[in-house]
Design an enzyme around this catalytic site. Structure first.
Site, mmCIF file in Angstrom:
data_model
loop_
_atom_site.group_PDB
_atom_site.id
_atom_site.type_symbol
_atom_site.label_atom_id
_atom_site.label_comp_id
_atom_site.label_asym_id
_atom_site.label_seq_id
_atom_site.Cartn_x
_atom_site.Cartn_y
_atom_site.Cartn_z
ATOM 1 N N PRO A 28 -34.892 39.979 42.016
ATOM 2 C CA PRO A 28 -36.058 40.516 42.720
ATOM 3 C C PRO A 28 -37.309 40.282 41.885
ATOM 4 O O PRO A 28 -37.353 40.639 40.709
ATOM 5 C CB PRO A 28 -35.744 42.021 42.839
ATOM 6 C CG PRO A 28 -34.766 42.299 41.746
ATOM 7 C CD PRO A 28 -34.003 41.033 41.516
ATOM 8 N N MET A 29 -38.327 39.663 42.484
ATOM 9 C CA MET A 29 -39.554 39.342 41.746
ATOM 10 C C MET A 29 -40.757 39.706 42.609
ATOM 11 O O MET A 29 -40.944 39.158 43.700
ATOM 12 C CB MET A 29 -39.576 37.855 41.367
ATOM 13 C CG MET A 29 -38.533 37.494 40.317
ATOM 14 S SD MET A 29 -38.474 35.718 39.941
ATOM 15 C CE MET A 29 -37.507 35.105 41.342
ATOM 16 N N CYS A 65 -38.195 47.429 35.657
ATOM 17 C CA CYS A 65 -39.581 46.961 35.744
ATOM 18 C C CYS A 65 -40.466 47.756 34.795
ATOM 19 O O CYS A 65 -40.463 48.992 34.826
ATOM 20 C CB CYS A 65 -40.080 47.100 37.177
ATOM 21 S SG CYS A 65 -41.782 46.528 37.391
#
Length: 335
Positions: free
Chosen positions: A20-21, A103
């Protein structure tokens, strides 16, 4: 492109996944990646549980049915709210719900989620338990090896122990610390040293966990080598985005021993009907083609391909013809 079957074995799909970016792995990006690899597990950008539950931003859950197997990554730290968000994700049809514990951005720190959750393993366990109670699809975690001055040798096994006790059976570990103070999110992707040996030791220490590794993986050769060392899966980030052709074309044959996926040129052509639908519905060409810029990285004419898309995708009325024109600038591949 035919709709994919949903009933896939996620543990098998997770042998290779695309990370996931934020701002990158949107639905257009994932559609392209699925053309290149029918089997890889794809992840959404992180979606925050407050946005879904309090903000009602259900449009953030939109995806193409062809993307399966596809996982929704959630950000949050309130077990009840995460459970509600997970329920919305499951109702939308996602195959997996993933909790972001990695994150390092200021925005997620202020919300007490992301990498800061490495400091609160009991809370993460509570979140996992609440999410699992709310949905029947698998709940997984993506984490770091630690943050700031934590000792990963102590922190990571304790973290894994607590979340596995809560029922988490699949974890992806970004094999770097996150420095919540002093480093930007971009610097946190490069500066903290990688510690693959620690993740490999965790694989031995937690034989019942499906453990994937993330961080610094730039080629299929490297992915295969890590799998050969006993890891259950490899998650690729920026290399899959900046060089999707090099990273994902041929991945199915090499990682799963099964043919599948288009070459870069065939994938570009297969995107044309998708682009036509997107533009006809009022979308902009550049929203799709920005994810295609690195498709021919390393091939003669790749620079001209990138330039043509970059300079022309934002023209009023631009559509599939821009991609066809860019394809014409590529040199033929040697036989």
């Amino acid at each position: 492109m035919a709709e994919k079957e949903k009933n896939v074995d996620l543990s098998t799909a997770a042998r290779l996944s695309v990370a996931p970016m934020m701002d990158w792995t949107d639905r257009h990006c994932r559609y392209l990646h699925r053309l290149l690899s029918p089997r890889a597990l794809l992840y959404t950008e992180m979606v925050t549980s407050p946005a879904l539950v309090r903000g009602g931003a259900l449009h953030l859950l939109a995806y193409n049915p062809e993307e399966h197997p596809v996982a929704l990554q959630l950000g949050g730290s309130d077990p009840e709210e995460l459970a509600a968000a997970a329920r919305l994700g499951a109702e939308a049809g996602y195959d997996e719900i993933n909790l972001n514990c990695g994150c390092p951005s200021d925005r997620v720190q202020s919300g007490t989620f992301g990498a800061v959750l490495m400091k609160h393993p009991e809370l993460v366990a509570d979140c996992v338990a609440a999410m699992r109670a709310a949905v029947t699809v698998e709940v997984t975690v993506k984490c770091r090896i630690g943050v700031d001055d934590q000792d990963p040798e102590e922190v990571l096994p304790d973290f894994l122990d607590k979340i596995s006790a809560a029922g988490c059976r699949r974890v992806t570990v970004h094999a770097r610390k996150a420095w919540l103070q002093g480093l930007s999110p971009k610097e946190n992707r490069d500066i903290p040293p990688l510690d693959y040996p620690l993740v490999l030791r965790m694989r031995q220490a937690f034989p019942d966990l499906h453990l994937s590794i993330n961080g610094g993986i730039t080629s299929l050769d490297q992915a295969e080598a890590l799998l050969a060392q006993g890891l259950d899966g490899v998650m690729v980030g920026r290399a899959a985005y900046h060089e999707p052709g090099n990273m994902l074309c041929g991945a199915d044959a090499r990682i799963w021993g099964q043919p599948g996926g288009l070459d870069a040129e065939a994938a570009a052509l297969a995107m044309l009907p998708y682009i036509e639908r997107h533009v006809s519905a009022g979308g902009k060409l550049g929203q799709v083609t920005r994810h295609m810029l690195g498709l021919f990285q390393g091939r003669a004419g790749a620079r001209a391909w990138r330039r043509h898309l970059s300079e022309n995708a934002h023209r009023p009325g631009a559509g599939p013809e821009v991609v066809r024109e860019a394809l014409a600038l590529l040199a033929p591949e040697a036989a």
